[in-house]
Write an enzyme that holds these catalytic residues in place. Structure first.
Site, PDB file in Angstrom:
ATOM      1  N   GLY A 226       0.836  -1.198   0.000  1.00  0.00           N
ATOM      2  CA  GLY A 226       0.000   0.000   0.000  1.00  0.00           C
ATOM      3  C   GLY A 226       0.865   1.239   0.000  1.00  0.00           C
ATOM      4  O   GLY A 226       2.033   1.192  -0.392  1.00  0.00           O
ATOM      5  N   THR A 228       3.060   4.574   1.286  1.00  0.00           N
ATOM      6  CA  THR A 228       4.178   4.707   2.225  1.00  0.00           C
ATOM      7  C   THR A 228       3.714   5.207   3.591  1.00  0.00           C
ATOM      8  O   THR A 228       4.182   4.733   4.628  1.00  0.00           O
ATOM      9  CB  THR A 228       5.245   5.635   1.598  1.00  0.00           C
ATOM     10  OG1 THR A 228       5.784   4.953   0.450  1.00  0.00           O
ATOM     11  CG2 THR A 228       6.373   5.942   2.551  1.00  0.00           C
ATOM     12  N   THR A 230       0.782   4.748   5.000  1.00  0.00           N
ATOM     13  CA  THR A 230       0.125   3.646   5.711  1.00  0.00           C
ATOM     14  C   THR A 230       1.165   2.644   6.192  1.00  0.00           C
ATOM     15  O   THR A 230       1.037   2.073   7.278  1.00  0.00           O
ATOM     16  CB  THR A 230      -0.903   2.930   4.792  1.00  0.00           C
ATOM     17  OG1 THR A 230      -1.577   3.901   4.003  1.00  0.00           O
ATOM     18  CG2 THR A 230      -1.894   2.133   5.585  1.00  0.00           C
ATOM     19  N   CYS A 282       1.938   0.593  -8.901  1.00  0.00           N
ATOM     20  CA  CYS A 282       3.091   1.102  -8.136  1.00  0.00           C
ATOM     21  C   CYS A 282       4.340   1.163  -9.006  1.00  0.00           C
ATOM     22  O   CYS A 282       5.243   1.942  -8.750  1.00  0.00           O
ATOM     23  CB  CYS A 282       3.336   0.204  -6.935  1.00  0.00           C
ATOM     24  SG  CYS A 282       3.486  -1.525  -7.385  1.00  0.00           S
ATOM     25  N   GLU A 385       4.215  10.829  -4.970  1.00  0.00           N
ATOM     26  CA  GLU A 385       3.500   9.844  -5.787  1.00  0.00           C
ATOM     27  C   GLU A 385       2.106  10.359  -6.125  1.00  0.00           C
ATOM     28  O   GLU A 385       1.322  10.670  -5.227  1.00  0.00           O
ATOM     29  CB  GLU A 385       3.394   8.524  -5.015  1.00  0.00           C
ATOM     30  CG  GLU A 385       2.813   7.418  -5.840  1.00  0.00           C
ATOM     31  CD  GLU A 385       2.673   6.106  -5.084  1.00  0.00           C
ATOM     32  OE1 GLU A 385       2.294   6.140  -3.909  1.00  0.00           O
ATOM     33  OE2 GLU A 385       2.950   5.055  -5.695  1.00  0.00           O
TER      34      GLU A 385
HETATM   35  P1  NDP Z   1      -3.291   2.345   1.283  1.00  0.00           P
HETATM   36  O1  NDP Z   1      -1.997   2.398   1.979  1.00  0.00           O
HETATM   37  O2  NDP Z   1      -4.288   3.406   1.553  1.00  0.00           O
HETATM   38  O3  NDP Z   1      -4.043   0.976   1.602  1.00  0.00           O
HETATM   39  C1  NDP Z   1      -3.477  -0.296   1.412  1.00  0.00           C
HETATM   40  C2  NDP Z   1      -4.219  -1.288   2.277  1.00  0.00           C
HETATM   41  O4  NDP Z   1      -3.998  -0.971   3.646  1.00  0.00           O
HETATM   42  C3  NDP Z   1      -5.737  -1.268   2.084  1.00  0.00           C
HETATM   43  O5  NDP Z   1      -6.247  -2.577   2.288  1.00  0.00           O
HETATM   44  C4  NDP Z   1      -6.184  -0.359   3.205  1.00  0.00           C
HETATM   45  O6  NDP Z   1      -7.505  -0.580   3.556  1.00  0.00           O
HETATM   46  C5  NDP Z   1      -5.236  -0.791   4.306  1.00  0.00           C
HETATM   47  N1  NDP Z   1      -5.030   0.186   5.348  1.00  0.00           N
HETATM   48  C6  NDP Z   1      -5.287   1.535   5.339  1.00  0.00           C
HETATM   49  N2  NDP Z   1      -4.947   2.093   6.532  1.00  0.00           N
HETATM   50  C7  NDP Z   1      -4.452   1.086   7.292  1.00  0.00           C
HETATM   51  C8  NDP Z   1      -3.915   1.030   8.623  1.00  0.00           C
HETATM   52  N3  NDP Z   1      -3.820   2.126   9.386  1.00  0.00           N
HETATM   53  N4  NDP Z   1      -3.480  -0.159   9.091  1.00  0.00           N
HETATM   54  C9  NDP Z   1      -3.541  -1.261   8.314  1.00  0.00           C
HETATM   55  N5  NDP Z   1      -4.065  -1.274   7.066  1.00  0.00           N
HETATM   56  C10 NDP Z   1      -4.501  -0.119   6.561  1.00  0.00           C
HETATM   57  O7  NDP Z   1      -2.928   2.219  -0.228  1.00  0.00           O
HETATM   58  P2  NDP Z   1      -3.915   2.258  -1.433  1.00  0.00           P
HETATM   59  O8  NDP Z   1      -4.974   1.204  -1.262  1.00  0.00           O
HETATM   60  O9  NDP Z   1      -4.312   3.665  -1.641  1.00  0.00           O
HETATM   61  O10 NDP Z   1      -2.968   1.739  -2.611  1.00  0.00           O
HETATM   62  C11 NDP Z   1      -2.174   2.572  -3.325  1.00  0.00           C
HETATM   63  C12 NDP Z   1      -0.760   2.549  -2.785  1.00  0.00           C
HETATM   64  O11 NDP Z   1      -0.233   1.253  -2.821  1.00  0.00           O
HETATM   65  C13 NDP Z   1       0.167   3.380  -3.645  1.00  0.00           C
HETATM   66  O12 NDP Z   1       1.013   4.163  -2.840  1.00  0.00           O
HETATM   67  C14 NDP Z   1       0.971   2.334  -4.390  1.00  0.00           C
HETATM   68  O13 NDP Z   1       2.227   2.781  -4.822  1.00  0.00           O
HETATM   69  C15 NDP Z   1       1.060   1.268  -3.382  1.00  0.00           C
HETATM   70  N6  NDP Z   1       1.361  -0.004  -4.031  1.00  0.00           N
HETATM   71  C16 NDP Z   1       2.598  -0.554  -3.871  1.00  0.00           C
HETATM   72  C17 NDP Z   1       2.932  -1.721  -4.519  1.00  0.00           C
HETATM   73  C18 NDP Z   1       4.274  -2.347  -4.352  1.00  0.00           C
HETATM   74  O14 NDP Z   1       4.415  -3.522  -4.684  1.00  0.00           O
HETATM   75  N7  NDP Z   1       5.281  -1.659  -3.845  1.00  0.00           N
HETATM   76  C19 NDP Z   1       1.979  -2.384  -5.418  1.00  0.00           C
HETATM   77  C20 NDP Z   1       0.713  -1.731  -5.496  1.00  0.00           C
HETATM   78  C21 NDP Z   1       0.427  -0.587  -4.825  1.00  0.00           C
HETATM   79  P3  NDP Z   1      -8.681   0.368   2.938  1.00  0.00           P
HETATM   80  O15 NDP Z   1      -8.359   0.628   1.515  1.00  0.00           O
HETATM   81  O16 NDP Z   1      -9.873  -0.466   3.114  1.00  0.00           O
HETATM   82  O17 NDP Z   1      -8.668   1.605   3.758  1.00  0.00           O
END
Ligand code: NDP
Length: 481
Positions: A226, A228, A230, A282, A385
């Site tokens: 997800g 950075t 988070t 990503c 990003e």
């Molecule tokens: P987020 O960080 O918002 O969310 C990722 C996941 O974490 C979701 O399931 C989200 O749930 C959950 N989440 C949110 N807050 C918390 C918390 N406090 N504790 C634990 N889990 C939490 O990312 P996005 O969904 O917006 O995804 C986009 C991001 O992911 C981009 O920055 C992208 O670059 C990165 N990414 C990285 C990859 C890699 O391999 N390096 C691959 C793909 C994406 P919910 O959405 O339900 O709030």
């Protein structure tokens, strides 16, 4: 209306809260399902089920675990069309992309780790003639798996398959924005005969369900993909409990085109790396750096190809650019387009919401593919990003300058380099601060290779035996001879 429930102990169950969240189709803005608003109580129940299932599953012979995982892969394949459609409806991505990338990769993830465990080796070390050391690799218990909305099935299966192949049980928390394929996968996992409790899925917001998982004392391992910010929150909660943590985070990836590049390949592939999945991958190359002698020619070709991209209903097989995942996310991306202009940048194409969309998707969250010039590397649009269909383009004059530009952000996930000069390619690849460097290509993935980010793009590596190493713990046994 369809209700998406949690999947705990082999059964679909309503959330403890009794509440549901709307699940919206990005291409239309319409609610297409309700999703369980899961929280700590649901996570507790899922972790309890996964803990109960652990002893039985870890003792299941690798050959049998492999057979069951292969069955899941077969079932994903048998339900290919439905899964591709669900993924497209739920995330706004073109169905053609879901068919070409997301669903095939989900199948491959299960097949890859199902067979990898049949070939895993361990090591032994002789201490002269005094002792024999051998290393056991053992599963840890309940794996917490948190995945984002951009590649929902692709990334969820990238976590579930190695976690359970290695003998762990799991609790997955998909993004609340894109729950559909996780829900369908849970049903296929049950149909495949994977025992109850081995895979559990809790839906709900990250701040409640996600955090309950990262902070749960009975979850010794967290694999998170997800953003950075988070990722930092995950570390804050998992750190004090000394969990094993793998973080795959954001990127601001450079795409470096030297004057000797083959533009017949560099232009179309750069179009892919800039705008695939609306730039919501990503690994997308969001910063283009082009050597000055070919800057104008590259730009002309690149802009022409950008303008030819077909934006439209994601469910139309001819669509190349679909909708952004949410209204809020589109506003964020539009905010960066406005910021680019405030910072002195020029919008060369795009930057607007498209006109003339088909009737069905007029209310959707679309944005034209956008190319911005005139900004130097210190500007926020080249540092942060954006995660949308927006790229910047900047000329450079030497390999040293290209490397300095490429390395100028806090991220370090991936990079592409385009050149016909082999020595230059190796030299530049070695100097880039990126977990992955592609030379004359993009997103060519071999699942055996280590995958992960440097700097603020992540911690740890997954992929191939790195994944199996992450999802197991090494234990040394020393036998005196
Ligand atoms: P987020 O960080 O918002 O969310 C990722 C996941 O974490 C979701 O399931 C989200 O749930 C959950 N989440 C949110 N807050 C918390 C918390 N406090 N504790 C634990 N889990 C939490 O990312 P996005 O969904 O917006 O995804 C986009 C991001 O992911 C981009 O920055 C992208 O670059 C990165 N990414 C990285 C990859 C890699 O391999 N390096 C691959 C793909 C994406 P919910 O959405 O339900 O709030």
């Amino acid at each position: 209306m369809k209700r998406i429930l949690n999947f705990i102990d082999g059964q679909f169950r309503p959330p403890a809260s009794g509440r549901y969240l709307p699940n919206v189709e990005p291409a239309t803005g319409r609610v297409i399902a309700e999703i369980a608003d899961g929280g700590p109580e649901d996570v507790d129940a899922a972790v309890a089920a996964a803990s109960r299932a652990f002893e039985g599953w870890r003792r299941t012979p690798a050959e049998e675990r492999s057979r069951l995982l292969l069955r899941v892969a077969d079932l994903i394949e048998a339900n290919f069309d439905e899964l591709a459609r669900l993924e497209s409806e739920d995330s706004g991505k073109p169905i053609a992309l879901a068919r070409r990338m997301d669903v095939p990769r989900a199948i491959l993830n299960f097949r890859f780790f199902a067979t990898a465990i049949l070939h895993a080796e361990t090591s032994a070390h002789m201490t002269d003639d005094r002792a024999l050391n051998y290393t056991l690799r053992q599963p840890l218990g309940v794996a917490g798996l948190i995945s984002p909305w951009n590649l929902p099935l692709y990334l969820l299966t990238w976590k579930i398959a190695p976690a359970i192949a290695a003998g762990n049980t799991s609790v997955a928390k998909p993004s609340e924005l894109t729950p559909m394929t996780a829900d369908r996968l849970a049903a296929l996992i049950a149909e495949a005969g994977i025992p109850p409790g081995v895979v559990n899925v809790v839906h709900g917001p990250g701040a409640s369900a996600g955090r309950a998982l990262t902070a749960h004392p009975k979850v010794p391992l967290i694999s998170f993909t997800g953003g950075t910010k988070t990722g930092a929150d995950v570390m804050t909660h998992a750190g004090p409990l000394f969990k094993k943590v793998s973080l795959e985070l954001g990127g601001k990836n450079p795409n470096v085109v030297f004057a000797d590049a083959d533009l017949e390949q560099a232009v179309p592939t750069s179009i892919q790396s800039s705008f695939s999945n609306q730039g919501e991958i990503c690994l997308c190359g969001s910063r283009l750096f082009v050597e000055r002698p070919i800057y104008d020619e590259f730009l002309d070709r690149f802009l022409a190809a950008t303008r030819r991209l077909r934006i439209g209903d994601p469910l139309d097989p001819a669509t190349e650019v679909g909708a952004l995942v949410s209204d809020a996310h589109r506003s964020k991306v539009e905010g960066y387009v406005a910021l680019a202009q405030e910072e002195g940048g020029r919008i060369l194409t795009g930057g607007k919401r498209p006109a003339n969309l088909p009737e069905r998707v007029r209310g959707g969250w679309f944005l034209e593919p956008t190319v911005i010039a005139g900004l130097d590397c210190s500007k926020r649009c080249l540092q942060e990003e954006i995660f949308g269909p927006v790229v910047t383009i900047t000329p450079f004059d030497s390999p040293e300058e290209a490397i300095a530009y490429a390395n100028s952000t806090r991220y370090g996930l991936s990079a592409s380099v385009w050149t016909r000069d082999l020595q230059k390619a190796h030299r530049v690849a070695a100097a880039l601060e990126s977990g992955t460097v592609w030379v004359n290509t993009w997103l060519l993935r071999d699942l055996r290779v280590p995958f992960g980010g440097m700097k603020e793009s992540g911690v740890g590596r997954e992929g191939g035996f790195d994944s199996l190493a992450f999802f197991t713990e090494a234990k040394n046994v020393c036998v005196k001879l």
